[in-house]
Design an enzyme around this catalytic site. Sequence first.
Site, PDB file in Angstrom:
ATOM      1  N   GLU A 109      -9.442  -1.495   6.178  1.00  0.00           N
ATOM      2  CA  GLU A 109      -8.305  -1.808   7.036  1.00  0.00           C
ATOM      3  C   GLU A 109      -8.724  -1.770   8.505  1.00  0.00           C
ATOM      4  O   GLU A 109      -8.176  -2.488   9.324  1.00  0.00           O
ATOM      5  CB  GLU A 109      -7.188  -0.793   6.747  1.00  0.00           C
ATOM      6  CG  GLU A 109      -5.818  -1.221   7.224  1.00  0.00           C
ATOM      7  CD  GLU A 109      -4.729  -0.211   6.861  1.00  0.00           C
ATOM      8  OE1 GLU A 109      -5.002   0.776   6.169  1.00  0.00           O
ATOM      9  OE2 GLU A 109      -3.588  -0.448   7.305  1.00  0.00           O
ATOM     10  N   GLN A 146       0.849  -1.193   0.000  1.00  0.00           N
ATOM     11  CA  GLN A 146       0.000   0.000   0.000  1.00  0.00           C
ATOM     12  C   GLN A 146       0.886   1.245   0.000  1.00  0.00           C
ATOM     13  O   GLN A 146       1.498   1.564   1.028  1.00  0.00           O
ATOM     14  CB  GLN A 146      -0.875  -0.042   1.268  1.00  0.00           C
ATOM     15  CG  GLN A 146      -1.795   1.125   1.458  1.00  0.00           C
ATOM     16  CD  GLN A 146      -2.314   1.177   2.896  1.00  0.00           C
ATOM     17  OE1 GLN A 146      -1.711   0.598   3.818  1.00  0.00           O
ATOM     18  NE2 GLN A 146      -3.404   1.863   3.116  1.00  0.00           N
ATOM     19  N   SER A 150       1.473   6.543   2.391  1.00  0.00           N
ATOM     20  CA  SER A 150       2.213   7.525   3.205  1.00  0.00           C
ATOM     21  C   SER A 150       3.478   8.010   2.517  1.00  0.00           C
ATOM     22  O   SER A 150       4.146   7.270   1.806  1.00  0.00           O
ATOM     23  CB  SER A 150       2.629   6.892   4.545  1.00  0.00           C
ATOM     24  OG  SER A 150       1.527   6.306   5.167  1.00  0.00           O
ATOM     25  N   SER A 162       4.775  -1.291   4.007  1.00  0.00           N
ATOM     26  CA  SER A 162       4.969  -2.659   4.503  1.00  0.00           C
ATOM     27  C   SER A 162       5.068  -3.620   3.319  1.00  0.00           C
ATOM     28  O   SER A 162       4.284  -3.522   2.372  1.00  0.00           O
ATOM     29  CB  SER A 162       3.798  -3.086   5.387  1.00  0.00           C
ATOM     30  OG  SER A 162       3.555  -2.140   6.392  1.00  0.00           O
TER      31      SER A 162
HETATM   32  C1  LIG Z   1       3.166  -0.844  11.503  1.00  0.00           C
HETATM   33  C2  LIG Z   1       2.949   0.199  10.443  1.00  0.00           C
HETATM   34  C3  LIG Z   1       2.666  -0.197   9.147  1.00  0.00           C
HETATM   35  C4  LIG Z   1       2.460   0.781   8.147  1.00  0.00           C
HETATM   36  N1  LIG Z   1       2.245   0.361   6.876  1.00  0.00           N
HETATM   37  C5  LIG Z   1       2.029   1.277   5.913  1.00  0.00           C
HETATM   38  C6  LIG Z   1       1.837   0.863   4.552  1.00  0.00           C
HETATM   39  O1  LIG Z   1       1.917  -0.336   4.240  1.00  0.00           O
HETATM   40  N2  LIG Z   1       1.600   1.806   3.622  1.00  0.00           N
HETATM   41  C7  LIG Z   1       1.519   3.137   3.934  1.00  0.00           C
HETATM   42  O2  LIG Z   1       1.246   3.927   3.038  1.00  0.00           O
HETATM   43  N3  LIG Z   1       1.757   3.574   5.201  1.00  0.00           N
HETATM   44  C8  LIG Z   1       2.011   2.676   6.190  1.00  0.00           C
HETATM   45  N4  LIG Z   1       2.257   3.095   7.482  1.00  0.00           N
HETATM   46  C9  LIG Z   1       2.338   4.526   7.750  1.00  0.00           C
HETATM   47  C10 LIG Z   1       1.184   5.086   8.576  1.00  0.00           C
HETATM   48  O3  LIG Z   1      -0.005   5.123   7.841  1.00  0.00           O
HETATM   49  C11 LIG Z   1       1.614   6.487   9.059  1.00  0.00           C
HETATM   50  O4  LIG Z   1       2.744   6.311   9.895  1.00  0.00           O
HETATM   51  C12 LIG Z   1       0.521   7.191   9.836  1.00  0.00           C
HETATM   52  O5  LIG Z   1      -0.526   7.567   8.984  1.00  0.00           O
HETATM   53  C13 LIG Z   1       1.049   8.448  10.579  1.00  0.00           C
HETATM   54  O6  LIG Z   1       1.739   9.277   9.700  1.00  0.00           O
HETATM   55  P1  LIG Z   1       3.207   9.831  10.048  1.00  0.00           P
HETATM   56  O7  LIG Z   1       4.043   8.659  10.455  1.00  0.00           O
HETATM   57  O8  LIG Z   1       3.653  10.639   8.885  1.00  0.00           O
HETATM   58  O9  LIG Z   1       3.041  10.726  11.338  1.00  0.00           O
HETATM   59  P2  LIG Z   1       2.544  12.243  11.359  1.00  0.00           P
HETATM   60  O10 LIG Z   1       1.302  12.391  10.566  1.00  0.00           O
HETATM   61  O11 LIG Z   1       3.692  13.132  11.016  1.00  0.00           O
HETATM   62  O12 LIG Z   1       2.181  12.427  12.884  1.00  0.00           O
HETATM   63  C14 LIG Z   1       3.162  12.691  13.907  1.00  0.00           C
HETATM   64  C15 LIG Z   1       2.417  12.906  15.232  1.00  0.00           C
HETATM   65  O13 LIG Z   1       1.553  14.052  15.138  1.00  0.00           O
HETATM   66  C16 LIG Z   1       0.225  13.694  15.482  1.00  0.00           C
HETATM   67  N5  LIG Z   1      -0.741  14.433  14.644  1.00  0.00           N
HETATM   68  C17 LIG Z   1      -0.668  14.613  13.296  1.00  0.00           C
HETATM   69  N6  LIG Z   1      -1.740  15.340  12.882  1.00  0.00           N
HETATM   70  C18 LIG Z   1      -2.508  15.589  13.963  1.00  0.00           C
HETATM   71  C19 LIG Z   1      -3.754  16.270  14.172  1.00  0.00           C
HETATM   72  N7  LIG Z   1      -4.413  16.821  13.163  1.00  0.00           N
HETATM   73  N8  LIG Z   1      -4.251  16.337  15.438  1.00  0.00           N
HETATM   74  C20 LIG Z   1      -3.575  15.762  16.483  1.00  0.00           C
HETATM   75  N9  LIG Z   1      -2.379  15.103  16.344  1.00  0.00           N
HETATM   76  C21 LIG Z   1      -1.858  15.016  15.109  1.00  0.00           C
HETATM   77  C22 LIG Z   1       0.130  12.213  15.182  1.00  0.00           C
HETATM   78  O14 LIG Z   1      -0.914  11.596  15.939  1.00  0.00           O
HETATM   79  C23 LIG Z   1       1.514  11.724  15.589  1.00  0.00           C
HETATM   80  O15 LIG Z   1       1.562  11.524  16.985  1.00  0.00           O
HETATM   81  C24 LIG Z   1       2.507   2.156   8.466  1.00  0.00           C
HETATM   82  C25 LIG Z   1       2.811   2.555   9.781  1.00  0.00           C
HETATM   83  C26 LIG Z   1       3.051   1.588  10.747  1.00  0.00           C
HETATM   84  C27 LIG Z   1       3.417   2.044  12.124  1.00  0.00           C
END
Ligand SMILES: Cc1cc2nc3c(=O)[nH]c(=O)nc-3n(C[C@H](O)[C@H](O)[C@H](O)COP(=O)(O)OP(=O)(O)OC[C@H]3O[C@@H](n4cnc5c(N)ncnc54)[C@H](O)[C@@H]3O)c2cc1C
Length: 391
Positions: free
Chosen positions: A241, A123, A126, A158
Site C-alpha cells: 500500500e 480491506q 482497522s 473503504s
Molecule cells: C482515507 C482512509 C481510508 C481508510 N481505509 C481503510 C480500509 O479500507 N481498511 C481499513 O482497515 N482501515 C482503513 N482506514 C483506517 C486507517 O488505517 C486508520 O484510521 C489508521 O490506522 C489510524 O487508526 P485510528 O483511526 O484507529 O487512530 P488511532 O490509532 O486511535 O490514533 C489516534 C491518534 O493517536 C496517534 N497515535 C496512536 N498511536 C501512537 C503512537 N504509538 N505514537 C504516537 N502517536 C500515536 C495517531 O497518530 C493519531 O493521531 C482508512 C483511513 C482513512 C483515513
Amino acid sequence: MDLSESPKEQAFRQELRAWLKANHPGPEPEDFDAWVDYGRRWQRRLYDAGWCGLAWPKEYGGRGASLVEQLIFEEEMARARAPMLINLAGLTMAGPILIAHGTEEQRRRYLQPILSAEEIWCQGFSEPQAGSDLAALRTQAIRDGDTFVIGGQKVWTSFARYADWCMLLARTDTTVPKHKGITFFLVNMHSPGVTVRPLKQMNGDDDFNEVFFDDVRVPAANIVGGWNEGWSIAVSTLLYERTILTFARQLQSRSALRDALLLARQWQLAGVLVARDPIVRQRLAHAWIESEAMKYLSYRYLTQLLRGGRPGPQSSLEKLFWSEMYQRLLDGAVAMLGPYGQLAKGELRSPLAGRLQHLLLYSRGRTIAAGTSEIQRNTLAERVLGLPRGV
Ligand SMILES: Cc1cc2nc3c(=O)[nH]c(=O)nc-3n(C[C@H](O)[C@H](O)[C@H](O)COP(=O)(O)OP(=O)(O)OC[C@H]3O[C@@H](n4cnc5c(N)ncnc54)[C@H](O)[C@@H]3O)c2cc1C
C-alpha cells in the site's frame, strides 16, 4: 535511477498513450453510486484491452510487465487524467498478496475477477480499538470443523458497501502474544451475518463504512498464509500500500498542482489576478519544489526495488512526505481562491467545479490512512535511524 527508456518501454508508452486518448471514458459522474458503476465499466475496458494487472504473471491474466512499465502506466494514466481503477484494494493488496502467499487454488479462483472488476475487494483491518495498534484487534474467528465462525466489527473499511470480498484479519488464538494469534481470511461480503453501514465523510462522500460480522461462517480453505500467520501477511499488505500507491498518488498531486497553476493565471479577486499576489506566488513555488523533491524521492526508492530490494520501512518516508506536502499544496490552492474556496463540489460558481476543495477535504485522511504520520515517524526513527523505542 536511469531515467532514459528502452525502445520497448517507449513503444509501451506510445501504445498506452494512444489507447487512453481513444478510450477515455469522459467526465466522472458526481453521484457516488453512479461513479462506482462507471468505475467498474472503466476497469473492465482496461482489462479487456490488456492494461490491468500489468505486473501480474501472464498465467493469472496479467501481462508480466516490468516495474518500469508499471510506472509508465501510472504516469500515462495521470497525464491523460484517466479515472482511477475502482478495484484498488484488489489490485494493489489482495492480488499481490495472493500471488505471493496464496495457494494455487486461491489464485485460480480470485485473481481474474479482481482484474476485470467483476469482484470488488475491501480491506477489513482497522477496528474501533485497533487502528495504529492493529495487532490489538478483537474480531474473533473460532474453528468449527472445516469452517471458522467470525464475530466482531471493522471500521473505516473503504468501499465495503460495494465489495464482494474482504481481506479480513481476525484473532484465532488468545493465548499467545497479540501479533502471533492473528489469521488472514478471505471473506465473502454477501455471506449471512455481514452488515455494512456507510459513514458520511466531511467532503460529502461515503466510501467509508462500518462492517459488522455476526457469526459469519468462512471455510478454512479461505485462510491465506496459514493459521495464526496473519500478521506477516498484514505487514506485507501495508508495504504494498505504501509503495506503488504512493507513486501513483504523487502523480495525482502533480495534477492538482497543474490545476492550481492554471487557475492562478486566470482567477481574479477584486479585479486582481491572483498569480500577481506575492504570497500566492511563494506558496505555488514552494508546492512545486516539494512536488519535484517528492518525484525524486519516489525514483530513489523505486531504484532500490529495481535493484532487487523489497519494500521496507523506508516507504514510510515517501508516504509521510507526500501526504503532508499534498495537504500544504491543496491548502494553498484553496486559500488563493479567497471566499470562493469555500464553495463545495457541484456548486454553480465554484472554480474547477469545486475539485480542489473536494481534494483538500479528502487529503486530511491521507495522513491517517495506511498508518498515521506519527506512526510513520516512529517507524523511521526506530527502523531506519535505529533510535530506541519511544515511551
Ligand atoms: C482515507 C482512509 C481510508 C481508510 N481505509 C481503510 C480500509 O479500507 N481498511 C481499513 O482497515 N482501515 C482503513 N482506514 C483506517 C486507517 O488505517 C486508520 O484510521 C489508521 O490506522 C489510524 O487508526 P485510528 O483511526 O484507529 O487512530 P488511532 O490509532 O486511535 O490514533 C489516534 C491518534 O493517536 C496517534 N497515535 C496512536 N498511536 C501512537 C503512537 N504509538 N505514537 C504516537 N502517536 C500515536 C495517531 O497518530 C493519531 O493521531 C482508512 C483511513 C482513512 C483515513
